[in-house]
Design a protein around this motif. Structure first.
Motif, PDB file in Angstrom:
ATOM      1  N   PRO A 378       0.737  -0.217  12.656  1.00  0.00           N
ATOM      2  CA  PRO A 378       1.900   0.538  12.173  1.00  0.00           C
ATOM      3  C   PRO A 378       1.549   1.520  11.053  1.00  0.00           C
ATOM      4  N   LYS A 379       2.264   2.625  11.046  1.00  0.00           N
ATOM      5  CA  LYS A 379       2.118   3.618   9.985  1.00  0.00           C
ATOM      6  C   LYS A 379       2.356   2.959   8.620  1.00  0.00           C
ATOM      7  N   GLY A 380       1.485   3.284   7.665  1.00  0.00           N
ATOM      8  CA  GLY A 380       1.632   2.771   6.310  1.00  0.00           C
ATOM      9  C   GLY A 380       0.902   1.465   6.046  1.00  0.00           C
ATOM     10  N   TRP A 381       0.457   0.778   7.111  1.00  0.00           N
ATOM     11  CA  TRP A 381      -0.296  -0.456   6.918  1.00  0.00           C
ATOM     12  C   TRP A 381      -1.731  -0.116   6.518  1.00  0.00           C
ATOM     13  N   ASN A 382      -2.327  -0.973   5.705  1.00  0.00           N
ATOM     14  CA  ASN A 382      -3.734  -0.813   5.372  1.00  0.00           C
ATOM     15  C   ASN A 382      -4.606  -1.243   6.552  1.00  0.00           C
ATOM     16  N   VAL A 383      -5.745  -0.601   6.679  1.00  0.00           N
ATOM     17  CA  VAL A 383      -6.728  -0.954   7.703  1.00  0.00           C
ATOM     18  C   VAL A 383      -8.070  -1.165   7.003  1.00  0.00           C
TER      19      VAL A 383
END
Length: 486
Positions: A378-383
């Protein structure tokens, strides 16, 4: 009646709080999973979000590599968690990591945890983007050019030789703390342009402050007295004060012939036409100091460990150096060309970086929702892309647990199809800018330490820990003795 009262007390004091806690954890999990993008049909990766608000940060800090291995074995190469205040997807494996590293500015963008950004600063090379990143990177790369590296060799050899001679006089050497001091002195002289007498005056305080800062680099983003972030900032401020003194000296020089990385940053700032920012330069210098000594100290310690455990590798390494001497290479006059001829020496470093990469991974943030191997990010999640786990599962390395430098005598890691199975320096546009500097420094270190000494690990194979770089829990107590050629 008494039994009923006792049962009620038990329910109120033990069972009810436990149930409320479990409900809170479940609600937290449900709340975080709601963060998935409904416009994407792919499911979230498997995993767990841990405790409310703090997620699984404490488990990671306390268990480090054990925690990561456990999660990978349970959930696979892509899983979700909650770290350092953010929902996070951790990614392992060459194909998955390739998408992340080559997706810079399209799928993801670099974003380290809030504690790292607060302590190191938001304007450092690892945190800036776009034109500013290119400008800073170009300035620093001048300090790592081939000519610059050639000029650094005498300083590196001087510091390493002095350190080895000191170790030979001691009954026991705690290798890891000694490597931190050695690499710190080298980085202060080469990267920040400090004079030897400056370093000698403040060395102990600076080393202690730097270790305090590093120890608290990855912490909960809570700046209150005695918190990890508070201690990290206090240590950083001391380091900044010392660096500022050196910057002011450099600014007083109308024209400097120094080629150190700090001078390059100052010159770049002067030429840019932008208002000079002392804070930005101090932050960049601190980042250079971290990247230039913490990681090399970790790898140098691992080199001592692996060579101590594998004497046959030590013998072959020495033989290569002596063969090159017979062909005309002089140890007292090392240069880049001579170092490049030490192929097996380079393989020893590569194998060390394969098993014990000093930096376990890199942080990104999803710029938009995208799919990775059937899962939604999802957009905004850290990877987080994992270097250590990717090396652990790389298919191109048979007998992964064994220390076999000769595996790198072939071109296996240069094949485009295996490009992301070996990534000790990261990859893509964010690949470590000091990669060539690290290679030169570690080769010189090996040549000097191997040709001057033998050593014995007093505790045998150590337990390794990550915090934030890889190091031995027992500091690797070692006995060094003089090496005499036969």
């Amino acid at each position: 009646m008494a039994l009923s009262a006792l049962l009620a007390t038990f329910l109120c004091t033990i069972v009810l709080p436990v149930l409320l806690f479990l409900v809170a954890v479940k609600l937290w999990e449900v709340y975080m999973i709601r963060g998935r993008d409904p416009s994407c049909s792919a499911p979230l990766p498997p995993g767990s979000m841990g405790l409310p608000f703090i997620g699984e940060t404490l488990q990671l800090i306390l268990q480090r590599r054990k925690f990561l291995r456990m999660k990978r074995e349970k959930y696979g190469y892509i899983y979700r968690t909650h770290l350092f205040g953010n929902p996070t997807v951790r990614v392992t494996g060459a194909d998955n990591v390739r998408h992340i590293l080559l997706g810079e500015h399209k799928l993801v963008s670099v974003q380290w945890p809030a504690s790292v950004r607060t302590i190191l600063g938001s304007d450092t090379l690892s945190n800036v983007h776009g034109a500013l990143h290119k400008s800073k990177k170009k300035a620093i790369m001048r300090a790592f050019s081939r000519d610059a590296l050639e000029n650094y060799i005498p300083v590196i050899r001087e510091e390493v030789r002095a350190a080895v001679q000191d170790w030979l006089q001691r009954e026991v050497v705690l290798v890891y703390p000694e490597m931190l001091r050695l690499m710190f002195r080298i980085a202060m002289r080469i990267l920040l342009g400090f004079a030897p007498e400056q370093i000698k005056t403040d060395e102990q305080q600076l080393v202690e402050a730097f270790q305090e800062m590093i120890k608290n680099l990855f912490s909960l983003p809570i700046d209150v007295p005695f918190s990890g972030l508070y201690r990290g900032l206090k240590a950083r401020n001391f380091i900044h004060a010392k660096i500022e003194e050196n910057i002011k000296k450099k600014l007083q020089e109308s024209e400097s012939k120094n080629i150190d990385a700090l001078q390059q940053l100052i010159d770049n700032s002067r030429k840019s036409g932008e208002p000079f920012s002392m804070q930005a330069i101090k932050e960049s210098a601190t980042e250079l100091l971290f990247g230039g000594h913490e990681t090399t100290a970790s790898t140098a310690t691992s080199l001592i460990m692996f060579l101590g455990l594998n004497p046959e590798v030590m013998d072959r390494l020495r033989q290569e150096i002596m063969d090159k001497e017979e062909q005309g290479m002089h140890l007292d006059n090392l240069n880049i060309e001579a170092l490049e001829q030490l192929k097996y020496t380079g393989c020893v470093i590569k194998e060390t970086l394969r098993i014990n990469p000093p930096v376990p991974g890199g942080f990104r943030v999803a710029l938009k929702t995208f799919e990775l191997n059937g899962f939604q990010i999802p957009k905004g999640w850290n990877v987080i892309y994992s270097i250590c786990d990717t090396h652990d599962v790389a298919e191109i390395f048979p007998n992964k647990e064994e220390f076999q430098p000769e595996r790198f005598m072939t071109k296996l890691t240069e094949d485009p199809s295996s490009r992301f199975q070996y990534i000790p320096f990261g990859g893509g546009s964010r690949m470590c800018v000091g990669k060539e500097f690290a290679k030169v420094l570690l080769k010189i270190f090996l040549v000097e330490v191997v040709m001057q000494s033998n050593w014995t690990l007093l505790n045998g194979p150590p337990t390794m820990k990550t915090g934030p770089t890889v190091y031995p829990v027992d500091n690797l107590p070692t006995k060094f003795t003089s090496y005499v050629r036969t």
